[in-house]
Design a protein around this motif. Structure first.
Motif, short mmCIF file in Angstrom:
data_model
loop_
_atom_site.label_atom_id
_atom_site.label_comp_id
_atom_site.label_asym_id
_atom_site.label_seq_id
_atom_site.Cartn_x
_atom_site.Cartn_y
_atom_site.Cartn_z
N HIS A 157 0.85 -1.40 -0.04
CA HIS A 157 0.01 0.14 -0.03
C HIS A 157 0.81 1.17 -0.02
O HIS A 157 0.15 2.32 -0.17
N HIS A 158 2.23 1.23 0.09
CA HIS A 158 3.01 2.32 0.16
C HIS A 158 3.35 2.64 -1.25
O HIS A 158 3.98 3.52 -1.45
N ALA A 159 3.33 1.64 -2.34
CA ALA A 159 3.80 1.69 -3.56
C ALA A 159 2.97 2.67 -4.30
O ALA A 159 1.70 2.41 -4.47
N THR A 211 -1.49 3.91 -2.40
CA THR A 211 -3.10 3.62 -2.89
C THR A 211 -3.89 5.00 -3.07
O THR A 211 -4.60 5.19 -4.12
N GLN A 212 -3.73 5.84 -2.25
CA GLN A 212 -4.34 7.16 -2.35
C GLN A 212 -3.96 7.92 -3.62
O GLN A 212 -4.65 8.40 -4.20
N SER A 213 -2.50 7.83 -3.83
CA SER A 213 -2.13 8.67 -4.68
C SER A 213 -2.57 7.83 -6.22
O SER A 213 -2.72 8.69 -7.09
N ILE A 214 -2.75 6.60 -6.30
CA ILE A 214 -3.00 5.95 -7.54
C ILE A 214 -4.52 6.28 -7.91
O ILE A 214 -4.77 6.65 -9.05
N PHE A 215 -5.22 6.45 -6.94
CA PHE A 215 -6.56 6.61 -7.27
C PHE A 215 -7.11 8.24 -7.20
O PHE A 215 -8.57 8.54 -7.05
N TYR A 237 4.11 12.66 4.76
CA TYR A 237 3.73 13.68 3.82
C TYR A 237 2.47 13.57 3.04
O TYR A 237 2.10 14.18 2.33
N LEU A 238 1.73 12.48 3.48
CA LEU A 238 0.47 12.21 3.02
C LEU A 238 -0.28 11.62 4.28
O LEU A 238 0.37 11.00 5.11
N GLY A 239 -1.70 11.57 4.28
CA GLY A 239 -2.51 10.96 5.02
C GLY A 239 -3.28 11.88 5.88
O GLY A 239 -3.94 11.59 7.03
N TYR A 240 -3.25 13.21 5.34
CA TYR A 240 -4.13 14.22 6.39
C TYR A 240 -5.39 14.19 6.06
O TYR A 240 -6.05 13.83 4.92
N GLY A 247 -9.74 16.95 -8.76
CA GLY A 247 -10.38 16.78 -10.22
C GLY A 247 -11.79 16.03 -10.26
O GLY A 247 -12.64 16.14 -9.18
N ALA A 248 -12.01 15.00 -10.93
CA ALA A 248 -13.29 14.07 -10.76
C ALA A 248 -13.03 13.26 -9.76
O ALA A 248 -14.05 12.98 -9.22
N GLY A 249 -12.04 13.14 -9.21
CA GLY A 249 -11.79 12.14 -7.83
C GLY A 249 -12.08 13.20 -6.54
O GLY A 249 -12.05 12.64 -5.34
N GLU A 250 -12.38 14.38 -6.50
CA GLU A 250 -12.60 15.25 -5.18
C GLU A 250 -13.86 14.54 -4.33
O GLU A 250 -14.72 14.29 -5.22
N GLY A 251 -13.52 14.25 -3.35
CA GLY A 251 -14.57 13.81 -2.63
C GLY A 251 -14.51 12.25 -2.55
O GLY A 251 -15.45 11.56 -1.70
N TYR A 252 -13.56 11.53 -3.31
CA TYR A 252 -13.56 9.81 -3.25
C TYR A 252 -12.49 9.67 -2.33
O TYR A 252 -12.12 8.45 -2.49
N ASN A 253 -11.78 10.45 -1.74
CA ASN A 253 -10.67 9.93 -0.85
C ASN A 253 -10.99 10.28 0.69
O ASN A 253 -11.47 11.51 0.77
N LEU A 254 -11.00 9.58 1.64
CA LEU A 254 -11.19 9.87 3.12
C LEU A 254 -10.21 9.27 3.72
O LEU A 254 -9.70 8.35 3.94
#
Length: 354
Positions: A157-159, A211-215, A237-240, A247-254
């Motif tokens: 999951h870090h890749a 995983t976050q960055s990929i999607f 540096y990520l996970g906040y 873009g189209a993915g706004e709101g699809y990461n929590l």
């Protein structure tokens, strides 16, 4: 529950990593898989299925071609340059620096973001084997299985699409989620045309930055992560909580960052929040990045979960009523790892059976 094994995981066995400025024995060892296999057998789970490794075509669905070429040849080029194993970066191309050099040392910094993903001769083969297990698990869900478990090593999951780090080289959970998402449109490669059908729930102690960055710009896969607050914990540096997609993915990461020392009760409250978000999204499939470094005795974590918590987590996940693939991520409290894995999986399947 079908269990899929990355049978070539033992080919990846680095002698050390650099952790907080110290050279230490590698925590992510082949022994982890042996312990989990023993616990599964003792608990009466079915014999794991050894599957074929992922192909380059499989991997290119979420990883870039140049990164895969690097992983496939990094070790041989490192050795050819007369450098000592393992492959580890010593410099990184931060903003303002140029990336003209193609020597092995420069490539290591370009494609690896930390010092906990050393590359050995068998690392790429092991990572392809792990990816194959996750993809086989996704196929099992497509064939009608309610649950599947991909016993992956190395974890994933870090890749990111073009970067290794945190013991991870290929993103097993992301590959599985993408396969499930593509299945809904006959394999169409244009994510914007796909229905929102897949959610990824990451319960590892560390944020699943890869995983976050990929999607992050996609709206066909919801990514939800409960993890240690990056203000004090890797990957920093990520996970906040304000990272919601773009873009189209706004709101699809929590992201649900959690404080140090959180106990069973507090964690399950946060999990309920995450599961409600998934239920509201209405996916057809769920992929769980199942890390067990949330355990109170884990040497790389600072949470206070007990073994009993994993049963409750499994039950709560099963209550979503979704075909679910559990993908093995972290967990380094060796003595308890097998028990914790079995407890999570048993919680899920006994809830359904009952």
């Amino acid at each position: 529950m079908k269990i899929f094994l990355s049978s070539e995981h033992h080919l990846h066995h680095p002698p050390f990593e650099i952790l907080d400025g110290r050279s230490v024995a590698y925590f992510e060892t082949p022994q982890r898989i042996s312990i989990i296999l023993t616990a599964l057998a003792t608990a009466g789970f079915p014999q794991p299925i050894a599957v074929a490794p992922a192909t380059l075509a499989d991997l290119q669905t979420v990883h870039t071609a140049d990164y895969l070429e690097y992983l496939a040849h990094a070790f041989e080029r490192w050795q050819a340059a007369g450098l000592s194993a393992p492959v580890l970066p010593s410099a990184w191309p931060l903003p303002g620096l140029r990336m003209r050099s193609d020597c092995p040392q420069a490539a290591a910094g370009r494609y690896t973001f930390d010092l906990s993903a050393p590359i050995m001769e068998g690392t790429f083969a092991a990572a392809c084997s792990a990816a194959g297990a996750a993809l086989a698990g996704a196929e099992a869900l497509l064939q009608g299985e309610r649950f599947a478990y991909a016993l992956c090593r190395p974890p994933g999951h870090h890749a990111a699409a073009n970067m290794a780090g945190g013991y991870c080289f290929l993103n097993n959970a992301a590959l599985a989620a993408d396969r499930l998402a593509r299945s809904q449109t006959g394999g169409d490669a244009t994510w914007a045309l796909r229905a929102p059908t897949v959610a990824v729930l990451d319960i590892d102690y560390h944020h699943g930055n890869g995983t976050q960055s990929i999607f992050y710009a996609r709206n066909d896969v919801l990514t939800v992560s409960l993890h240690a607050d990056p203000s004090y914990e890797y990957p920093y540096y990520l996970g906040y909580a304000d990272e919601r997609g773009t873009g189209a993915g706004e709101g699809y990461n929590l992201n649900v960052p959690l404080p140090s020392g959180i106990d069973d009760r507090q964690y399950l409250v946060a999990l309920d929040q995450a599961l409600q978000a998934i239920a509201d999204y209405g996916p057809h499939y769920l992929v769980v990045s199942a890390g067990f470094d949330t355990f109170h005795a884990d040497p790389l974590g600072r949470f206070a979960l007990t073994t009993a918590a994993y049963r409750s987590i499994g039950v709560a996940i099963a209550q979503l009523g979704l075909p679910t693939l559990f993908v093995q991520e972290g967990g380094y409290a060796i003595e308890a790892l097998g028990t914790n894995v079995v407890t999570l999986l048993t919680g899920a399947i006994t809830y359904v059976a009952g």
